[in-house]
Design an enzyme around this catalytic site. Sequence first.
Site, PDB file in Angstrom:
ATOM      1  N   THR A  52      37.357  55.840  39.906  1.00 53.52           N
ATOM      2  CA  THR A  52      37.647  57.262  40.261  1.00 53.52           C
ATOM      3  C   THR A  52      36.303  58.082  40.405  1.00 53.52           C
ATOM      4  O   THR A  52      36.412  58.915  41.478  1.00 53.52           O
ATOM      5  CB  THR A  52      38.431  57.856  39.123  1.00 53.52           C
ATOM      6  OG1 THR A  52      39.815  57.237  38.773  1.00 53.52           O
ATOM      7  CG2 THR A  52      38.696  59.312  39.176  1.00 53.52           C
ATOM      8  N   ASN A 131      46.762  49.330  45.193  1.00 53.15           N
ATOM      9  CA  ASN A 131      46.959  49.024  43.612  1.00 53.15           C
ATOM     10  C   ASN A 131      48.634  48.821  43.359  1.00 53.15           C
ATOM     11  O   ASN A 131      48.840  48.323  42.281  1.00 53.15           O
ATOM     12  CB  ASN A 131      46.338  50.197  43.039  1.00 53.15           C
ATOM     13  CG  ASN A 131      47.147  51.713  43.531  1.00 53.15           C
ATOM     14  OD1 ASN A 131      47.015  52.133  44.634  1.00 53.15           O
ATOM     15  ND2 ASN A 131      47.683  52.225  42.479  1.00 53.15           N
ATOM     16  N   ALA A 180      35.487  47.602  36.609  1.00 53.45           N
ATOM     17  CA  ALA A 180      35.401  46.409  35.861  1.00 53.45           C
ATOM     18  C   ALA A 180      36.763  46.081  35.160  1.00 53.45           C
ATOM     19  O   ALA A 180      37.007  44.847  35.145  1.00 53.45           O
ATOM     20  CB  ALA A 180      34.252  46.541  34.645  1.00 53.45           C
ATOM     21  N   HIS A 181      37.560  46.902  34.805  1.00 54.59           N
ATOM     22  CA  HIS A 181      38.723  46.265  34.109  1.00 54.59           C
ATOM     23  C   HIS A 181      39.778  45.596  35.065  1.00 54.59           C
ATOM     24  O   HIS A 181      41.057  45.112  34.391  1.00 54.59           O
ATOM     25  CB  HIS A 181      39.495  47.613  33.408  1.00 54.59           C
ATOM     26  CG  HIS A 181      40.039  48.640  34.063  1.00 54.59           C
ATOM     27  ND1 HIS A 181      39.458  49.783  34.542  1.00 54.59           N
ATOM     28  CD2 HIS A 181      41.444  48.824  34.564  1.00 54.59           C
ATOM     29  CE1 HIS A 181      40.342  50.307  35.303  1.00 54.59           C
ATOM     30  NE2 HIS A 181      41.567  49.845  35.255  1.00 54.59           N
ATOM     31  N   THR A 220      22.740  58.801  31.152  1.00 53.01           N
ATOM     32  CA  THR A 220      22.104  57.544  30.550  1.00 53.01           C
ATOM     33  C   THR A 220      23.174  56.292  31.031  1.00 53.01           C
ATOM     34  O   THR A 220      24.237  56.678  30.441  1.00 53.01           O
ATOM     35  CB  THR A 220      21.926  57.534  28.931  1.00 53.01           C
ATOM     36  OG1 THR A 220      21.112  58.839  28.757  1.00 53.01           O
ATOM     37  CG2 THR A 220      21.309  56.493  28.438  1.00 53.01           C
ATOM     38  N   CYS A 306      47.988  53.967  36.143  1.00 51.33           N
ATOM     39  CA  CYS A 306      47.285  55.395  35.570  1.00 51.33           C
ATOM     40  C   CYS A 306      48.364  56.420  35.775  1.00 51.33           C
ATOM     41  O   CYS A 306      47.924  57.645  35.419  1.00 51.33           O
ATOM     42  CB  CYS A 306      45.983  55.615  36.267  1.00 51.33           C
ATOM     43  SG  CYS A 306      46.079  55.519  38.104  1.00 51.33           S
TER      44      CYS A 306
END
Length: 370
Positions: A52, A131, A180-181, A220, A306
Amino acid sequence: MLPYFREHFGNPSSNSHAYGWEAEAAVRQAREILAEAIAATPEEIVFTSGATEANNLAIKGVAEAYFQKGRHIITLATEHNAVIDPSEYLRSLGFEVTFLPVQIDGLIDLEKLEQAFRPDTILVSVMAANNEIGVLQPLAEIGKMCRDRQVLFHTDAAQAIGKIPLDVQAMQIDLMSLTAHKVHGPKGIGALYVRRRNPRVQLAPQLHGGGQERGMRSGTLYTPQIVGFGQAVAIALAERETEAKRQIQLRDRLWQKLSQLDGVYLNGHPSQRLPGNLNISVEGVDGTALHLGLQPVVAVSSGAACSSAKTAPSHVLLALGRLEKLAYASIRFGIGRFNTTEEIDRVAEHVVATISSLRRQKQLSAIGDR
């Protein structure tokens, strides 16, 4: 990932001591894995919090960096909301967005894309694999059309990474969103590929601060998540061919059993789709009742995972021409590397029984109303 949660706490951006070097080496390794997976260079990988954010960075970042060249963007009506919503936001700022319709099988009409290009078009965004319906778009053809017109090409490849071959050079892709998921990696980490040459893509950052990720995405870096992302993609790539064949067999087995029922329709192209995706619409049943009946046994949704809590019908299925009633009564099956033949058979049996039961109840109710 565990050592980077428990022992190695260094900040990969801290290059003045061993703790930082250790973390930076781990991040670099993951960056190299992702780059190799899509035929990019490590310097072209920008880590984000997920697809996203990567989509937002690509679309808004290009719009802000190239608005003096043009303010027209082309995308598809079947895109994920993480592409549609940023596009709508840009439209509210004065940009023009063309939402192209798709064909009945979910594939882009390349002639319509060709007709949609304008002198002020700066970006085309078309997802690699849908998706909801799993349809695989012709990326190389779209990439060539964009390159011939000096228009940037972005693809949301969240569903595609590790499942189908991706090559940003051969496909002439300028920006690619990853997460990644979708390959069993950790949630909350993604990446954006940003082309560095031929052409060099300019992006306006959407997060400002420490200037990490070549100034494109401050913050970070989340070392454990990045390490997990790299390892998940490495495993997926190593198993991709054999796993794709296995998932296709399971998917076709499930469809063969479900298609024996009348009034069950496949959504999307029958073969040009992700190996583990099956999306169907069911005639003669109430969508809510169907999903409630499946819930105790099967973890499925009617649309995007989602947004599965939303009551509106899938915009993707409506774009394919499905009636609202059929779009409501749809099921999206996602078959993964841990699913077994026994589970497929059990799911098929339960789905068939649930549909048959709901149809009988509807018939009895209709008789009682007479």
